[in-house]
Each structure stands twice: as structure tokens, then as C-alpha cells.
Write a protein that holds these residues in place. Structure first.
Motif, PDB file in Angstrom:
ATOM      1  N   ALA A   1     118.966 -56.581  34.562  1.00 30.91           N
ATOM      2  CA  ALA A   1     120.497 -56.436  34.776  1.00 30.91           C
ATOM      3  C   ALA A   1     121.442 -56.876  33.787  1.00 30.91           C
ATOM      4  O   ALA A   1     122.515 -56.692  33.634  1.00 30.91           O
ATOM      5  N   GLU A   2     120.962 -58.280  33.465  1.00 35.38           N
ATOM      6  CA  GLU A   2     122.017 -59.080  32.774  1.00 35.38           C
ATOM      7  C   GLU A   2     122.056 -58.401  31.202  1.00 35.38           C
ATOM      8  O   GLU A   2     123.250 -58.431  30.762  1.00 35.38           O
TER       9      GLU A   2
ATOM     10  N   SER B   1     126.541 -62.005  40.906  1.00 33.90           N
ATOM     11  CA  SER B   1     125.481 -61.534  41.734  1.00 33.90           C
ATOM     12  C   SER B   1     124.021 -61.835  41.017  1.00 33.90           C
ATOM     13  O   SER B   1     123.107 -62.384  41.359  1.00 33.90           O
ATOM     14  N   VAL B   2     123.987 -61.563  39.689  1.00 33.66           N
ATOM     15  CA  VAL B   2     122.949 -62.005  38.744  1.00 33.66           C
ATOM     16  C   VAL B   2     122.848 -63.429  38.834  1.00 33.66           C
ATOM     17  O   VAL B   2     121.656 -64.116  38.887  1.00 33.66           O
ATOM     18  N   TYR B   3     123.794 -64.310  38.460  1.00 34.37           N
ATOM     19  CA  TYR B   3     123.798 -65.684  38.612  1.00 34.37           C
ATOM     20  C   TYR B   3     123.333 -66.439  39.883  1.00 34.37           C
ATOM     21  O   TYR B   3     122.790 -67.295  39.927  1.00 34.37           O
TER      22      TYR B   3
ATOM     23  N   MET C   1     127.794 -59.638  37.458  1.00 31.06           N
ATOM     24  CA  MET C   1     127.275 -60.952  36.635  1.00 31.06           C
ATOM     25  C   MET C   1     127.205 -61.996  37.721  1.00 31.06           C
ATOM     26  O   MET C   1     126.297 -62.696  37.395  1.00 31.06           O
TER      27      MET C   1
ATOM     28  N   ARG D   1     121.508 -64.870  41.922  1.00 33.92           N
ATOM     29  CA  ARG D   1     120.205 -64.606  42.321  1.00 33.92           C
ATOM     30  C   ARG D   1     119.333 -65.570  41.498  1.00 33.92           C
ATOM     31  O   ARG D   1     118.169 -65.947  41.779  1.00 33.92           O
ATOM     32  N   LYS D   2     119.851 -66.075  40.250  1.00 35.35           N
ATOM     33  CA  LYS D   2     119.038 -66.955  39.562  1.00 35.35           C
ATOM     34  C   LYS D   2     119.280 -68.543  40.082  1.00 35.35           C
ATOM     35  O   LYS D   2     118.486 -69.218  39.615  1.00 35.35           O
TER      36      LYS D   2
ATOM     37  N   ILE E   1     122.849 -51.049  37.317  1.00 31.47           N
ATOM     38  CA  ILE E   1     122.695 -52.563  37.210  1.00 31.47           C
ATOM     39  C   ILE E   1     122.232 -53.077  38.873  1.00 31.47           C
ATOM     40  O   ILE E   1     121.578 -54.014  39.031  1.00 31.47           O
TER      41      ILE E   1
ATOM     42  N   LEU F   1     116.343 -59.235  37.283  1.00 30.05           N
ATOM     43  CA  LEU F   1     117.614 -59.918  36.518  1.00 30.05           C
ATOM     44  C   LEU F   1     117.761 -59.625  35.246  1.00 30.05           C
ATOM     45  O   LEU F   1     118.847 -59.759  34.683  1.00 30.05           O
TER      46      LEU F   1
ATOM     47  N   ILE G   1     119.410 -55.353  40.073  1.00 26.66           N
ATOM     48  CA  ILE G   1     119.558 -56.677  40.798  1.00 26.66           C
ATOM     49  C   ILE G   1     118.792 -56.296  42.305  1.00 26.66           C
ATOM     50  O   ILE G   1     117.852 -57.403  42.541  1.00 26.66           O
TER      51      ILE G   1
END
Length: 195
Positions: free
Chosen positions: A102-103, A122-124, A120, A126-127, A90, A99, A94
Motif C-alpha cells: 500500500a505504501e 491509514s498506513v501510518y 497514507m 496501522r504501523k 490501496i 502495508l 491496507i
């Protein structure tokens, strides 16, 4: 490498001034500032160096032996080795900017431990979904208060004023767009002046 030189401070510099120097450098070299830029790799390496220097200084000042035991990342899962191979995959997704993958991998994980919330977040982040990132980072910090990587991510998000960030609307079809334009046209014409 001298961590004080990396941050541009001296051993006599106060903790607040060390933090201030760290924040300024982190804002300057944050990888999000170098997206699609040929200097992205250099900025990422510099950011890693800055994080390690800050962690080493703060560890020394808090009386803990040694320096940073792991590479720290901010908001992008750039550092920190994971014992869980799924989390390592994951993190790689990322870092590669994938993303969605990863999500999806995170959603399939049966466990919801501190690292899950950090990744999670970190995904948010980056978004650009800073509110969600903040909540996820806070949960990770509550579950593992001793983890510097999680704390650094939350602190950097808070220092950057990231809360209240962009959150995309649900997808819109061409019909929705046309309907909105027709309604707007009707409103303009009904008000008497026309468009």
C-alpha cells in the motif's frame, strides 16, 4: 436498523453523550484489538455498524437529509468507495494488512490529494506511527473538510490519545548489536564493579 439502539442511546440523549457512547464502542470493537483473533471479522462488522449508526445520528441532528451516504472506516480505510481505481487497490492492500505494498503504491501516485493523505495516514496508523498518521489525517481534513471518513479517522486518533506512538528505529545489523553489547560490557567493567 435503529442507529440509536446500535449505540445504546435514545433520541433524547445529548450530542456529547452520543459521542461518548460512540467512542466507548469504537474502542471496544476497533479492529486493532482483534488482530489474529477469530472474532476479527465480527468486530470489523460491528465497527462498521457503529460508524454508520453514529454518522446517521449526527447527519440527522445537523439537519442534513438522509443518513450516512458511505460506509465509514476508522484508521484502516475500511469503508468508503473511491472513484480512483488505484486508491481502491490501496484500500484493499491496507485491509489485507499488506502495508508495504500500500505504501509503495501511494509513493508512486503522482497526485497528493485529500484521499492520498488519508490513505497514507491509514498506513501510518496501522504501523503504529501515530504522529505521522495524525499529520496525514489533518492534511486530508484540511484539503476536504466535508469528508466524514477523514474527520472520523482524525477524531478517533485524537480520542485514543494515539499521538506519540511507536516509531521503529532504523534497521540494526548484528554487528551494531554486538558493538553495543561490547560497549555496555566495557562501561560496566570500567565502573569498578564489573557485571
Amino acid at each position: 436498523m435503529d442507529p440509536y439502539k446500535v449505540l445504546g442511546v435514545t433520541p433524547e440523549t445529548s450530542d456529547d453523550d452520543v459521542k461518548r457512547a460512540y467512542r466507548e464502542l469504537a474502542r471496544k470493537y476497533h479492529p486493532d484489538n482483534y488482530v489474529n483473533n477469530p472474532l476479527a471479522d465480527l468486530a470489523e462488522a460491528r465497527m462498521k455498524e457503529i460508524n454508520e449508526a453514529y454518522d446517521q445520528i449526527m447527519s440527522q441532528r445537523s439537519g442534513r437529509a438522509g443518513g450516512a451516504s458511505q460506509q465509514q472506516g476508522y484508521g484502516g480505510a475500511q469503508g468508503g468507495a473511491s472513484a480512483n481505481p488505484i486508491y481502491s487497490q490501496i484500500r484493499a492492500a491496507i485491509n489485507a494488512g499488506n502495508l508495504a505494498m500500500a505504501e509503495e503504491m501511494l509513493q508512486r501516485c503522482p497526485q497528493r490529494d485529500a484521499e492520498w493523505y488519508f490513505l497514507m495516514g491509514s498506513v501510518y496508523y496501522r504501523k503504529g506511527w501515530f504522529d505521522e498518521a495524525g499529520r496525514a489525517y489533518e492534511q486530508a481534513c484540511q484539503m476536504d473538510a466535508s469528508n466524514a471518513e477523514y474527520r472520523n479517522a482524525l477524531n478517533m486518533l485524537n480520542m485514543s490519545g494515539g499521538y506519540g506512538g511507536y516509531r521503529p528505529m532504523a534497521t540494526m545489523s548484528a554487528c551494531d548489536c554486538c558493538t553495543q553489547l561490547m560497549c555496555l560490557s566495557c562501561c560496566c567493567n570500567c565502573c569498578g564493579n564489573g557485571c
